[in-house]
Motif scaffolding. Structure first.
Motif, PDB file in Angstrom:
ATOM      1  N   GLN A  90     -10.982 -38.519  -2.372  1.00 34.67           N
ATOM      2  CA  GLN A  90     -11.759 -37.333  -2.726  1.00 34.67           C
ATOM      3  C   GLN A  90     -12.233 -36.570  -1.491  1.00 34.67           C
ATOM      4  O   GLN A  90     -12.174 -35.346  -1.449  1.00 34.67           O
ATOM      5  N   ASN A  91     -12.725 -37.316  -0.510  1.00 38.23           N
ATOM      6  CA  ASN A  91     -13.332 -36.648   0.651  1.00 38.23           C
ATOM      7  C   ASN A  91     -12.414 -36.595   1.870  1.00 38.23           C
ATOM      8  O   ASN A  91     -12.876 -36.478   2.996  1.00 38.23           O
ATOM      9  N   PHE A  92     -11.134 -36.675   1.640  1.00 31.39           N
ATOM     10  CA  PHE A  92     -10.073 -36.458   2.629  1.00 31.39           C
ATOM     11  C   PHE A  92     -10.014 -37.543   3.708  1.00 31.39           C
ATOM     12  O   PHE A  92      -8.941 -37.909   4.153  1.00 31.39           O
ATOM     13  N   ASN A  93     -11.185 -38.018   4.182  1.00 28.71           N
ATOM     14  CA  ASN A  93     -11.231 -39.075   5.208  1.00 28.71           C
ATOM     15  C   ASN A  93     -10.427 -38.739   6.458  1.00 28.71           C
ATOM     16  O   ASN A  93      -9.740 -39.597   7.010  1.00 28.71           O
ATOM     17  N   LEU A  94     -10.508 -37.470   6.914  1.00 29.00           N
ATOM     18  CA  LEU A  94      -9.833 -37.100   8.172  1.00 29.00           C
ATOM     19  C   LEU A  94     -10.749 -37.403   9.346  1.00 29.00           C
ATOM     20  O   LEU A  94     -11.971 -37.365   9.214  1.00 29.00           O
ATOM     21  N   LEU A  95     -10.159 -37.690  10.494  1.00 30.12           N
ATOM     22  CA  LEU A  95     -10.975 -37.885  11.696  1.00 30.12           C
ATOM     23  C   LEU A  95     -11.292 -36.509  12.290  1.00 30.12           C
ATOM     24  O   LEU A  95     -10.388 -35.725  12.591  1.00 30.12           O
ATOM     25  N   PRO A  96     -12.594 -36.199  12.451  1.00 33.60           N
ATOM     26  CA  PRO A  96     -13.000 -34.825  12.776  1.00 33.60           C
ATOM     27  C   PRO A  96     -12.597 -34.350  14.165  1.00 33.60           C
ATOM     28  O   PRO A  96     -12.478 -33.148  14.400  1.00 33.60           O
ATOM     29  N   LYS A  97     -12.386 -35.277  15.097  1.00 36.14           N
ATOM     30  CA  LYS A  97     -12.065 -34.853  16.463  1.00 36.14           C
ATOM     31  C   LYS A  97     -10.570 -34.734  16.703  1.00 36.14           C
ATOM     32  O   LYS A  97     -10.135 -34.350  17.790  1.00 36.14           O
ATOM     33  N   LEU A  98      -9.782 -35.097  15.710  1.00 36.01           N
ATOM     34  CA  LEU A  98      -8.331 -34.996  15.843  1.00 36.01           C
ATOM     35  C   LEU A  98      -7.822 -33.772  15.085  1.00 36.01           C
ATOM     36  O   LEU A  98      -8.354 -33.418  14.031  1.00 36.01           O
ATOM     37  N   SER A  99      -6.783 -33.143  15.635  1.00 38.46           N
ATOM     38  CA  SER A  99      -6.158 -32.002  14.959  1.00 38.46           C
ATOM     39  C   SER A  99      -5.440 -32.487  13.696  1.00 38.46           C
ATOM     40  O   SER A  99      -5.249 -33.695  13.488  1.00 38.46           O
ATOM     41  N   ALA A 100      -5.009 -31.516  12.876  1.00 35.20           N
ATOM     42  CA  ALA A 100      -4.282 -31.853  11.650  1.00 35.20           C
ATOM     43  C   ALA A 100      -3.099 -32.759  11.972  1.00 35.20           C
ATOM     44  O   ALA A 100      -2.934 -33.829  11.377  1.00 35.20           O
ATOM     45  N   ILE A 101      -2.281 -32.357  12.932  1.00 35.17           N
ATOM     46  CA  ILE A 101      -1.063 -33.136  13.219  1.00 35.17           C
ATOM     47  C   ILE A 101      -1.402 -34.518  13.781  1.00 35.17           C
ATOM     48  O   ILE A 101      -0.739 -35.509  13.461  1.00 35.17           O
ATOM     49  N   GLN A 102      -2.466 -34.593  14.580  1.00 34.02           N
ATOM     50  CA  GLN A 102      -2.867 -35.909  15.113  1.00 34.02           C
ATOM     51  C   GLN A 102      -3.350 -36.829  13.990  1.00 34.02           C
ATOM     52  O   GLN A 102      -3.090 -38.034  14.009  1.00 34.02           O
ATOM     53  N   ASN A 103      -4.077 -36.252  13.023  1.00 33.46           N
ATOM     54  CA  ASN A 103      -4.492 -37.050  11.859  1.00 33.46           C
ATOM     55  C   ASN A 103      -3.286 -37.583  11.109  1.00 33.46           C
ATOM     56  O   ASN A 103      -3.265 -38.741  10.684  1.00 33.46           O
ATOM     57  N   VAL A 104      -2.276 -36.733  10.932  1.00 30.70           N
ATOM     58  CA  VAL A 104      -1.090 -37.141  10.177  1.00 30.70           C
ATOM     59  C   VAL A 104      -0.318 -38.230  10.933  1.00 30.70           C
ATOM     60  O   VAL A 104       0.217 -39.165  10.333  1.00 30.70           O
ATOM     61  N   GLU A 105      -0.296 -38.111  12.256  1.00 35.04           N
ATOM     62  CA  GLU A 105       0.451 -39.078  13.085  1.00 35.04           C
ATOM     63  C   GLU A 105      -0.182 -40.458  13.134  1.00 35.04           C
ATOM     64  O   GLU A 105       0.484 -41.459  13.418  1.00 35.04           O
ATOM     65  N   LEU A 106      -1.491 -40.495  12.893  1.00 37.32           N
ATOM     66  CA  LEU A 106      -2.270 -41.716  13.127  1.00 37.32           C
ATOM     67  C   LEU A 106      -1.653 -42.995  12.536  1.00 37.32           C
ATOM     68  O   LEU A 106      -1.549 -44.006  13.231  1.00 37.32           O
ATOM     69  N   PRO A 107      -1.226 -42.971  11.268  1.00 37.00           N
ATOM     70  CA  PRO A 107      -0.674 -44.217  10.705  1.00 37.00           C
ATOM     71  C   PRO A 107       0.605 -44.692  11.408  1.00 37.00           C
ATOM     72  O   PRO A 107       0.999 -45.849  11.235  1.00 37.00           O
ATOM     73  N   LEU A 108       1.222 -43.814  12.199  1.00 37.95           N
ATOM     74  CA  LEU A 108       2.469 -44.205  12.879  1.00 37.95           C
ATOM     75  C   LEU A 108       2.220 -44.818  14.251  1.00 37.95           C
ATOM     76  O   LEU A 108       3.152 -45.305  14.896  1.00 37.95           O
ATOM     77  N   LEU A 109       0.946 -44.804  14.699  1.00 37.41           N
ATOM     78  CA  LEU A 109       0.647 -45.248  16.065  1.00 37.41           C
ATOM     79  C   LEU A 109       1.123 -46.667  16.348  1.00 37.41           C
ATOM     80  O   LEU A 109       1.531 -46.976  17.458  1.00 37.41           O
ATOM     81  N   TYR A 110       1.056 -47.520  15.314  1.00 38.35           N
ATOM     82  CA  TYR A 110       1.410 -48.926  15.545  1.00 38.35           C
ATOM     83  C   TYR A 110       2.825 -49.250  15.087  1.00 38.35           C
ATOM     84  O   TYR A 110       3.200 -50.402  14.978  1.00 38.35           O
ATOM     85  N   SER A 111       3.593 -48.201  14.823  1.00 43.22           N
ATOM     86  CA  SER A 111       4.932 -48.414  14.270  1.00 43.22           C
ATOM     87  C   SER A 111       5.974 -48.705  15.345  1.00 43.22           C
ATOM     88  O   SER A 111       7.094 -49.077  15.027  1.00 43.22           O
TER      89      SER A 111
END
Ligand code: ADP
Ligand code: ADP
Length: 231
Positions: A90-111
């Motif tokens: 519901q509340n998106f749970n985005l990290l406020p200091k990261l840009s849109a693309i950085q938020n989207v990339e986040l789950p791939l960091l450990y890939s």
């Protein structure tokens, strides 16, 4: 692909036990678009936590794409969750200091992917939700609907077969809600299994199948002539 049988979940606080799920059974086929509707306190979050492998039932069976989930330990649960399920909140749970693309990339960091591969996949996911031109904006520079699009792109980035959305339009006005449900519907048409949890009848009715939960008990709503009572 999802098979839940006789699932029971209770909570005990201060000696008092609340049964949140009473022998719930639910089958969800690959490619379905299912809504789970129910009033506050009916067991929606509990069921979402079970389907999403975020918590374990007291008893019952859960098969997720052939994997027996109910006997898994926390590590195994985390692994299967990351592979199979994209979460939308519901509340998106985005990290406020990261840009849109950085938020989207986040789950791939450990890939193990390198930066340029990660960027490419994140861009394609932002494109799928129609937000590529805002890739470098911070969440605060985006509308609620745009933030939810970023969150949907993030849910897609590991290419999960199932999207689990908990009140995805709960923080949005009705026009934006329609747009977001349109995005979700499109993802279903591309073959993803979608499960939307909501207390909002107009949102539930956009799904192809609706089940209702009341006091921890599920009832199926019939096919085309279904009438979901107001909750
Ligand atoms: P919903 O998401 O539909 O509001 P929940 O699954 O959150 O419903 O709650 C179902 C029932 O279980 C409610 O009676 C609620 O008070 C209880 N419950 C939920 N989570 C907990 C918890 N962590 N501890 C104790 N009781 C809980
Ligand atoms: P609520 O339904 O009470 O508004 P949320 O929608 O924020 O709560 O979260 C629903 C459930 O998902 C909670 O049990 C929470 O612990 C879990 N959760 C929240 N954020 C994440 C996340 N990023 N990844 C996995 N699980 C999460």
């Amino acid at each position: 692909m999802i098979s839940i049988e006789n699932m029971v979940k209770s909570y005990t606080i201060g000696g008092e036990t609340v049964t949140a799920l009473h022998r719930v059974s639910l089958q969800i086929e690959t490619g379905e678009f299912l809504a789970i509707i129910g009033p506050s306190g009916s067991g929606k979050s509990t069921l979402m936590n079970m389907i999403g492998c975020l918590d374990k039932p007291d008893s019952g069976n859960y098969l997720l794409e052939g994997n027996k989930v109910n006997n898994m330990n926390d590590n195994q649960l985390a692994k299967i969750r990351n592979k199979k399920i994209g979460f939308i909140f519901q509340n998106f749970n985005l990290l406020p200091k990261l840009s849109a693309i950085q938020n989207v990339e986040l789950p791939l960091l450990y890939s193990g992917m390198n930066q340029s591969e990660r960027r490419k996949i994140a861009e394609s996911c932002l494109e799928k939700v129609g937000l590529l031109e805002r890739a470098n904006h911070l969440p605060t520079q985006l509308s609620g609907g745009q933030q939810q699009r970023v969150a949907i792109a993030r849910a897609l980035v590991c290419n999960p077969p199932i999207l689990l959305a908990d009140e995805p339009t709960g923080a949005l006005d009705s026009k934006t809600s329609k747009e977001i449900m349109g995005v979700i519907k499109q993802l279903n048409e591309q073959g993803r299994t979608i499960i939307v949890i909501t207390h909002d009848l107009s949102i539930a009715n956009q799904a192809k199948r609706v089940v209702q939960i009341n006091d921890g008990k599920l009832t199926e709503k019939g096919g085309k002539e279904r009438e979901v009572s107001s909750v």
